[in-house]
Enzyme design. Structure first.
Site, PDB file in Angstrom:
ATOM      1  N   CYS A  77     -13.155  11.295  36.465  1.00 16.71           N
ATOM      2  CA  CYS A  77     -14.421  12.042  36.491  1.00 16.71           C
ATOM      3  C   CYS A  77     -15.071  12.052  35.112  1.00 16.71           C
ATOM      4  CB  CYS A  77     -14.194  13.459  36.993  1.00 16.71           C
ATOM      5  SG  CYS A  77     -13.036  14.436  36.003  1.00 16.71           S
ATOM      6  N   HIS A 104     -12.730  19.484  35.057  1.00 15.99           N
ATOM      7  CA  HIS A 104     -13.492  18.507  35.838  1.00 15.99           C
ATOM      8  C   HIS A 104     -14.832  18.247  35.159  1.00 15.99           C
ATOM      9  CE1 HIS A 104     -14.797  16.216  39.274  1.00 15.99           C
ATOM     10  NE2 HIS A 104     -15.848  17.014  39.459  1.00 15.99           N
ATOM     11  N   CYS A 157     -20.415  20.543  -6.636  1.00 16.09           N
ATOM     12  CA  CYS A 157     -19.287  21.125  -7.363  1.00 16.09           C
ATOM     13  C   CYS A 157     -19.598  22.589  -7.679  1.00 16.09           C
ATOM     14  CB  CYS A 157     -19.025  20.350  -8.655  1.00 16.09           C
ATOM     15  SG  CYS A 157     -17.724  21.078  -9.698  1.00 16.09           S
ATOM     16  N   CYS A 170     -14.762  15.526  -8.457  1.00 14.85           N
ATOM     17  CA  CYS A 170     -15.983  15.684  -9.255  1.00 14.85           C
ATOM     18  C   CYS A 170     -15.879  14.827 -10.513  1.00 14.85           C
ATOM     19  CB  CYS A 170     -16.172  17.155  -9.626  1.00 14.85           C
ATOM     20  SG  CYS A 170     -17.554  17.455 -10.751  1.00 14.85           S
ATOM     21  N   CYS A 177     -19.588  23.035 -12.023  1.00 16.43           N
ATOM     22  CA  CYS A 177     -20.613  22.468 -12.899  1.00 16.43           C
ATOM     23  C   CYS A 177     -21.914  22.148 -12.171  1.00 16.43           C
ATOM     24  CB  CYS A 177     -20.081  21.209 -13.579  1.00 16.43           C
ATOM     25  SG  CYS A 177     -19.760  19.837 -12.443  1.00 16.43           S
ATOM     26  N   CYS A 197     -15.366  17.647 -13.306  1.00 19.96           N
ATOM     27  CA  CYS A 197     -14.316  18.666 -13.193  1.00 19.96           C
ATOM     28  C   CYS A 197     -13.072  18.180 -12.463  1.00 19.96           C
ATOM     29  CB  CYS A 197     -14.869  19.901 -12.482  1.00 19.96           C
ATOM     30  SG  CYS A 197     -16.383  20.550 -13.206  1.00 19.96           S
TER      31      CYS A 197
END
Length: 677
Positions: free
Chosen positions: A36, A614, A194, A533, A197, A536
């Site tokens: 189905c 179903h 980020c 990042c 920063c 960072c």
């Protein structure tokens, strides 16, 4: 659905019996054993008129199917043309008329060979089948015979979104060029930010369908927060925000950022009890650990919480009272400091902060201080629902960055050198409401550990050294407090009714726009999915999606099924969606794109739970313009208002403002030959 799709096959011949025959398309599909899910998906694709017409179109001179001229039988990623041929044959059986149902055995066999997970007779997912089937059709008619290597490392420094998106799309088409791409695929923009920063990275990727989260009480809950702006002229504003139950304080800050545009790194989340900031919440604090009566207060800061130059310090107001205490039949006088009013969070320089500086910052940030005989307070009316932070941050920053001593409102400037702290117990003019030299004196305390060390500050020429564990108490006498502090105003909150603030907690129903809003809301990446990042390194960044290029046929999939480690469940919420003129312009970010207004023409439904359930389909027949329910081999006309139900699982929309892409263009064969070289 007459007029929904534009006619585009001018040189083809579908055969009159295939388009005007009685009951064309009103053909059920036999259930071959738990199929189905497949029948539901196929009925939706069958009623996607441009796709069906593409695979039924014939050459008027040869009588052969036009799509066979672009079959890519050597594509290792396709089925050698088998899926395309089986799909075309099934469409012909369903749209020639005269049959009440057919058995899609050939197509099931070919799909099973292409994707072995569908080879058996176990219950499967209609959306997953759609994804595999459309991908198989795409590869079978891909005009790119030999896919070249394409470097997808696209630089975005200093370039516009349009330039990046166009280059990404062009490179994608170098390997993927088919009618399926033209008809079903769009392009979204992914934005990663980020939190430390604020570095932003944007990428653009194609999509065949959109999977949208369902924001319901089973996954989300509503939490009340009070936002305290950095500018004291803004009143306190209460928001009700919907956040994920497994979320953290950082997730809550991100949600506040989405609503108010305040950067989450400039927020401090605290709890307040009896007029005192009792706790500063860490970003990792789990929201479900909040008590039933806990209310979170979000303070906006001018500088980042991790600023190297400023430290955020909590400030509380205390009324100094003389209390009578009985002990051993004798009565003694005891001096107590009783917290009152609304506490503050101020930012002070880590170096070169004197008493005068500290007092100036505190008094400038004090809310609810009466200015004099008129009883007016700092707080101005009517700004609480503003989403703009510019005026708030600028005004507060001007005060926060001052290093000048406090201004004496009656006698000029206080001398910042070796001056004793004024005694606030006596107003400047007894018997009047004239403002005293200083409204309060200052005590400093230290919350480190369980001990609180408190000492009175005085202006002795030395700098005041405060840290993250420090708090400052503003000590008022009763007369000055009554004359110059508005406690009634301090208890007021404005209720936000702006975007992002929700109403009743736990409301199960939602609408399609809310699901799209969830897609375009910034979410915090998990610990296992940190972003690298460039500045960072590994961080838990925020990520959001926006639609850049809208497809002609938009397929929307609702994430109704959730899978946990020990539990699986289905979201049964009713999601309201327009059947006609579904306007998604609020989510258009590309000004060159026509307004994304769509009409619904098919729905794949799922009934039941995770264990099986179903599938059925609703679809609008292009000949009659009526809606029908397709339940395996059974087909029945239904009223339009039945189409929107809590069983809706996958929606099919047609763009009203975009021309249907041309199928079987005269230069398709030439394009194919050129890619073979």
């Amino acid at each position: 659905m007459p007029g929904m799709f534009h006619s585009y096959i001018s040189m083809t011949n579908l055969g009159a019996e295939a388009t005007t025959a009685p009951n064309a398309g009103l053909c059920g599909l036999n259930n071959l054993g738990n199929t189905c899910f497949m029948n539901s998906a196929l009925q939706c694709l069958s009623n996607t008129e441009p796709l069906r017409s593409y695979f039924l179109a014939t050459d008027p001179t040869t009588g052969g199917k036009l799509y066979t001229g672009v079959l890519n039988i050597n594509n290792p990623l396709g089925s050698g043309g088998a899926i395309a041929q089986a799909f075309s044959k099934l469409m012909e059986e369903m749209w020639r008329g005269g049959k009440t149902s057919v058995a899609p055995r050939l197509l099931k066999h070919e799909v099973g060979d292409f994707a072995p997970r569908f080879s058996g007779y176990g219950q499967q997912d209609s959306q997953e089948l759609l994804a595999f089937l459309l991908d198989g059709l795409h590869e079978d008619i891909n005009l790119v015979q030999k896919k070249p290597y394409v470097d997808m490392d696209i630089k975005n420094d200093g370039r516009t979104d349009k330039d990046i998106a166009d280059e990404t799309w062009m490179k994608y088409l170098m390997r993927n060029k088919s009618f399926i791409v033209d008809l079903f695929q769009g392009q979204y923009r992914s934005t990663v930010t980020c939190p430390q920063c604020n570095t932003v990275s944007k990428t653009f990727d194609p999509f065949m369908y959109l999977s949208l989260s369902v924001p319901t009480s089973s996954e989300m809950f509503v939490i009340s927060i009070t936002l305290v702006r950095a500018d004291p002229s803004f009143p306190l504003c209460k928001y009700k925000l919907r956040v994920i139950k497994q979320g953290t304080i950082l997730d809550l800050k991100v949600e506040v950022q989405n609503v108010t545009k305040i950067n989450q790194s400039n927020m401090m989340a605290v709890s307040i009890e009896k007029c005192v900031i009792e706790r500063i919440y860490d970003d990792a604090f789990i929201l479900t650990d909040l008590g039933d009566k806990d209310e979170v207060y979000i303070y906006e800061l001018i500088h980042s919480v991790d600023s190297s130059s400023y430290v955020a310090v909590t400030v509380q107001h205390c009324e100094e009272r003389i209390m009578s205490v009985k002990y051993s039949y004798k009565e003694y006088q005891k001096q107590e400091k009783i917290p009152f009013g609304f506490p503050l969070v101020i930012e002070v320089p880590k170096v070169e902060c004197t008493f005068g500086n500290l007092y100036a910052i505190i008094e400038s940030q004090c809310r609810f201080i009466k200015s004099g005989g008129d009883g007016a307070t700092h707080v101005k009316e009517g700004k609480g629902s503003s989403s703009s932070t510019g005026s708030s941050r600028d005004a507060a920053a001007e005060v926060c960055n001052k290093n000048n001593p406090v201004q004496n409102t009656t006698e000029g400037k206080m001398n910042g050198q070796h001056q004793k702290q004024p005694d606030i117990a006596r107003p400047a003019s007894t018997g009047t409401r004239e403002r005293p030299v200083c409204l309060f004196r200052l005590d400093v305390g230290n919350r480190k550990g369980k001990k609180i060390k408190q000492e009175e500050l005085s202006e002795n020429g030395k700098t005041v050294v405060l840290n993250n564990y420090s708090f400052v108490a503003c000590i008022w006498n009763s007369q000055t407090k009554n004359d110059f502090y508005n406690e009634e105003m301090a208890m007021r909150r404005e209720e936000s009714t702006g975007p992002g603030s929700v109403g009743v907690s736990g409301q199960k129903d939602c609408d399609l726009a809310e699901c799209f809003r969830s897609l375009s809301t910034a979410r915090l990446l998990s610990e296992d999915n940190k972003w690298n990042c460039p500045k960072c390194k590994k961080v838990r960044a925020t990520k959001k999606f926006d639609i850049w290029k809208w497809p002609k046929i938009l397929i929307v999939h609702f994430k109704r099924f959730s899978f946990g480690r020990f539990r699986r469940s289905k979201i049964e919420s009713l999601i309201r969606f327009p059947i006609k003129d579904c306007d998604l312009s609020d989510f258009r970010i590309n000004p060159d794109e026509p307004s994304p207004v769509y009409d619904l023409f098919a729905v794949s439904n799922h009934y039941g739970g995770m264990g099986g359930g179903h599938y059925t389909a609703y679809a609008k027949n292009s000949n009659t313009g009526n809606w029908y329910v397709f339940n395996d081999s059974h087909v029945e006309q239904v009223p339009e208002d039945r189409v929107v139900s809590s069983a809706a699982y996958v929606l099919f929309f047609c763009h009203k403002n975009k021309e249907t892409p041309l199928g079987h263009k005269k230069n398709d064969i030439q394009d194919r030959k050129e890619t073979e070289v």
